[in-house]
Design a protein around this motif. Sequence first.
Motif, mmCIF file in Angstrom:
data_model
loop_
_atom_site.group_PDB
_atom_site.id
_atom_site.type_symbol
_atom_site.label_atom_id
_atom_site.label_comp_id
_atom_site.label_asym_id
_atom_site.label_seq_id
_atom_site.Cartn_x
_atom_site.Cartn_y
_atom_site.Cartn_z
ATOM 1 N N LEU A 236 0.838 -1.191 0.000
ATOM 2 C CA LEU A 236 0.000 0.000 0.000
ATOM 3 C C LEU A 236 0.877 1.246 0.000
ATOM 4 O O LEU A 236 1.958 1.258 0.624
ATOM 5 C CB LEU A 236 -0.911 0.038 1.229
ATOM 6 C CG LEU A 236 -1.998 -1.045 1.368
ATOM 7 C CD1 LEU A 236 -2.734 -0.879 2.693
ATOM 8 C CD2 LEU A 236 -2.991 -0.975 0.206
ATOM 9 N N TRP A 239 -0.571 7.039 1.626
ATOM 10 C CA TRP A 239 -1.870 7.696 1.673
ATOM 11 C C TRP A 239 -3.027 6.703 1.630
ATOM 12 O O TRP A 239 -4.074 6.954 2.200
ATOM 13 C CB TRP A 239 -1.988 8.729 0.547
ATOM 14 C CG TRP A 239 -1.620 8.212 -0.811
ATOM 15 C CD1 TRP A 239 -2.421 7.641 -1.721
ATOM 16 C CD2 TRP A 239 -0.319 8.238 -1.394
ATOM 17 N NE1 TRP A 239 -1.741 7.275 -2.846
ATOM 18 C CE2 TRP A 239 -0.426 7.647 -2.675
ATOM 19 C CE3 TRP A 239 0.938 8.698 -0.974
ATOM 20 C CZ2 TRP A 239 0.655 7.496 -3.535
ATOM 21 C CZ3 TRP A 239 2.012 8.571 -1.837
ATOM 22 C CH2 TRP A 239 1.878 7.957 -3.097
ATOM 23 N N GLU A 240 -2.817 5.552 0.952
ATOM 24 C CA GLU A 240 -3.857 4.519 0.959
ATOM 25 C C GLU A 240 -4.047 3.949 2.365
ATOM 26 O O GLU A 240 -5.179 3.749 2.825
ATOM 27 C CB GLU A 240 -3.483 3.389 -0.005
ATOM 28 C CG GLU A 240 -3.537 3.773 -1.469
ATOM 29 C CD GLU A 240 -3.089 2.647 -2.383
ATOM 30 O OE1 GLU A 240 -3.682 2.511 -3.477
ATOM 31 O OE2 GLU A 240 -2.153 1.902 -2.011
ATOM 32 N N LEU A 243 -5.636 6.953 4.602
ATOM 33 C CA LEU A 243 -6.992 7.393 4.286
ATOM 34 C C LEU A 243 -7.981 6.244 4.153
ATOM 35 O O LEU A 243 -9.192 6.445 4.241
ATOM 36 C CB LEU A 243 -6.976 8.201 2.982
ATOM 37 C CG LEU A 243 -6.080 9.450 2.975
ATOM 38 C CD1 LEU A 243 -6.072 10.083 1.595
ATOM 39 C CD2 LEU A 243 -6.551 10.443 4.032
ATOM 40 N N GLY A 244 -7.473 5.028 3.934
ATOM 41 C CA GLY A 244 -8.356 3.896 3.661
ATOM 42 C C GLY A 244 -8.678 3.820 2.184
ATOM 43 O O GLY A 244 -8.707 4.838 1.478
ATOM 44 N N THR A 245 -8.914 2.635 1.689
ATOM 45 C CA THR A 245 -9.195 2.462 0.267
ATOM 46 C C THR A 245 -9.700 1.050 0.018
ATOM 47 O O THR A 245 -9.753 0.224 0.922
ATOM 48 C CB THR A 245 -7.917 2.721 -0.574
ATOM 49 O OG1 THR A 245 -8.238 2.675 -1.963
ATOM 50 C CG2 THR A 245 -6.856 1.663 -0.279
ATOM 51 N N THR A 246 -10.078 0.769 -1.209
ATOM 52 C CA THR A 246 -10.389 -0.580 -1.663
ATOM 53 C C THR A 246 -9.486 -0.876 -2.848
ATOM 54 O O THR A 246 -9.467 -0.107 -3.821
ATOM 55 C CB THR A 246 -11.862 -0.711 -2.070
ATOM 56 O OG1 THR A 246 -12.687 -0.452 -0.927
ATOM 57 C CG2 THR A 246 -12.160 -2.110 -2.574
ATOM 58 N N VAL A 247 -8.728 -1.960 -2.776
ATOM 59 C CA VAL A 247 -7.747 -2.256 -3.819
ATOM 60 C C VAL A 247 -7.953 -3.670 -4.333
ATOM 61 O O VAL A 247 -8.454 -4.547 -3.621
ATOM 62 C CB VAL A 247 -6.304 -2.099 -3.275
ATOM 63 C CG1 VAL A 247 -6.030 -0.656 -2.873
ATOM 64 C CG2 VAL A 247 -6.060 -3.038 -2.105
ATOM 65 N N LYS A 257 -11.448 -8.071 -4.287
ATOM 66 C CA LYS A 257 -11.262 -6.728 -3.748
ATOM 67 C C LYS A 257 -11.070 -6.829 -2.241
ATOM 68 O O LYS A 257 -11.727 -7.621 -1.570
ATOM 69 C CB LYS A 257 -12.477 -5.850 -4.037
ATOM 70 C CG LYS A 257 -12.798 -5.675 -5.527
ATOM 71 C CD LYS A 257 -11.798 -4.761 -6.201
ATOM 72 C CE LYS A 257 -12.207 -4.486 -7.655
ATOM 73 N NZ LYS A 257 -11.257 -3.592 -8.335
ATOM 74 N N LYS A 259 -10.895 -4.389 1.265
ATOM 75 C CA LYS A 259 -11.156 -3.067 1.841
ATOM 76 C C LYS A 259 -10.125 -2.785 2.927
ATOM 77 O O LYS A 259 -9.963 -3.554 3.865
ATOM 78 C CB LYS A 259 -12.566 -3.009 2.423
ATOM 79 C CG LYS A 259 -12.960 -1.636 2.925
ATOM 80 C CD LYS A 259 -14.408 -1.621 3.391
ATOM 81 C CE LYS A 259 -14.810 -0.220 3.854
ATOM 82 N NZ LYS A 259 -16.232 -0.172 4.286
ATOM 83 N N PRO A 262 -9.221 3.042 7.191
ATOM 84 C CA PRO A 262 -8.329 4.196 7.432
ATOM 85 C C PRO A 262 -7.410 3.939 8.626
ATOM 86 O O PRO A 262 -7.790 3.261 9.593
ATOM 87 C CB PRO A 262 -9.305 5.340 7.731
ATOM 88 C CG PRO A 262 -10.603 4.912 7.127
ATOM 89 C CD PRO A 262 -10.639 3.421 7.242
ATOM 90 N N THR A 264 -4.550 2.223 8.643
ATOM 91 C CA THR A 264 -3.957 0.879 8.654
ATOM 92 C C THR A 264 -2.435 0.979 8.678
ATOM 93 O O THR A 264 -1.834 1.695 7.864
ATOM 94 C CB THR A 264 -4.410 0.081 7.428
ATOM 95 O OG1 THR A 264 -5.814 -0.155 7.519
ATOM 96 C CG2 THR A 264 -3.683 -1.251 7.346
#
Length: 322
Positions: A236, A239-240, A243-247, A257, A259, A262, A264
């Motif tokens: 990651l 910033w991912e 802020l949190g994200t789905t990758v 996918k 999840k 934020p 992490t």
Amino acid sequence: MARPRDFYEDLGVARTASQEEIQRAYRKLAREFHPDVNRSPDAEERFKDVSEAYSVLSDPEQRKRYDAFGADFRRVPEDVDPQTWARASRAGRAPAGAGAPTGGGFGDVGFEDLFDDIFAGRAGRAGHTGRGTGTGRYGGWGPMPGADQETEVELSVEEAYRGTRRSLAISGPEGTRNVEVSVPAGVTDGQRIRLAGQGGRGADGGQPGDLYLIVAIRPDSRYRVEGRDISMRLPLAPWEAALGTTVPLETPGGETKVKVPPGTSSGRRLRLRGRGLPNPRGRPGDLFAEVQITVPPSLSAEERRSFEQLAATSTFDPRGRS
């Protein structure tokens, strides 16, 4: 008269040996005396003896009969009681080579004499063909089952997940043969898969033995397999993770996918339930994505300004100092 063979002596194990000890002994001796690797004159005969001993002692029912009746276990009818056999043996009436305790010489008493004595003629009415002919129901050895065999099959993590087909070269006393096998989805490292009737050929009409596949999952730089659970890295950007994200994540079962909450941190394990190795008989394993925060190897001017601004305004101390 030559002393009957002892299957336990053939394998070099005690009569109290566990199935695991019997299997280990067989594998060691089979490798040592296999005709493909051992060219000594008696290697092939020794290999056959070891294979026959293993085929009997690895089968709980055959082993039980062998322990009760010794070398004659194949010729003694199913309904003969071991204790009755032992009593007859102590009286000197059981044929030589019987597994029951002995108390004296056996003389020349045949099977029919023994069964007439125990069952008051019932064996005679069962239809054997006459004494001393060696051709009746109890004469000769009869059909001999083939030996069980085993071979290792190496799989990738994806093959273990989805299942696969393989063509394997199996070596035995009768030579080398090719066997097409199907490996089911969801096998685990070290699992034994039984293929009934695919082992060594029987003699005199005996049933073939079984073939056992020993699964070995090949090491993979992307995945770590523990039982049915699979772990893998999830890189990651800072910033991912913040802020949190789905990758997207490429797993042995295909892309999925994940999840990312934020805040992490690196090293956190994100659990994807049921995305590990399948389980035909129960709950599948889980997949664990282990977060690894990665920074850009080089920064653009704008990226550098953003990081410098963050460094100037943030009060976060990753080392926990006040």
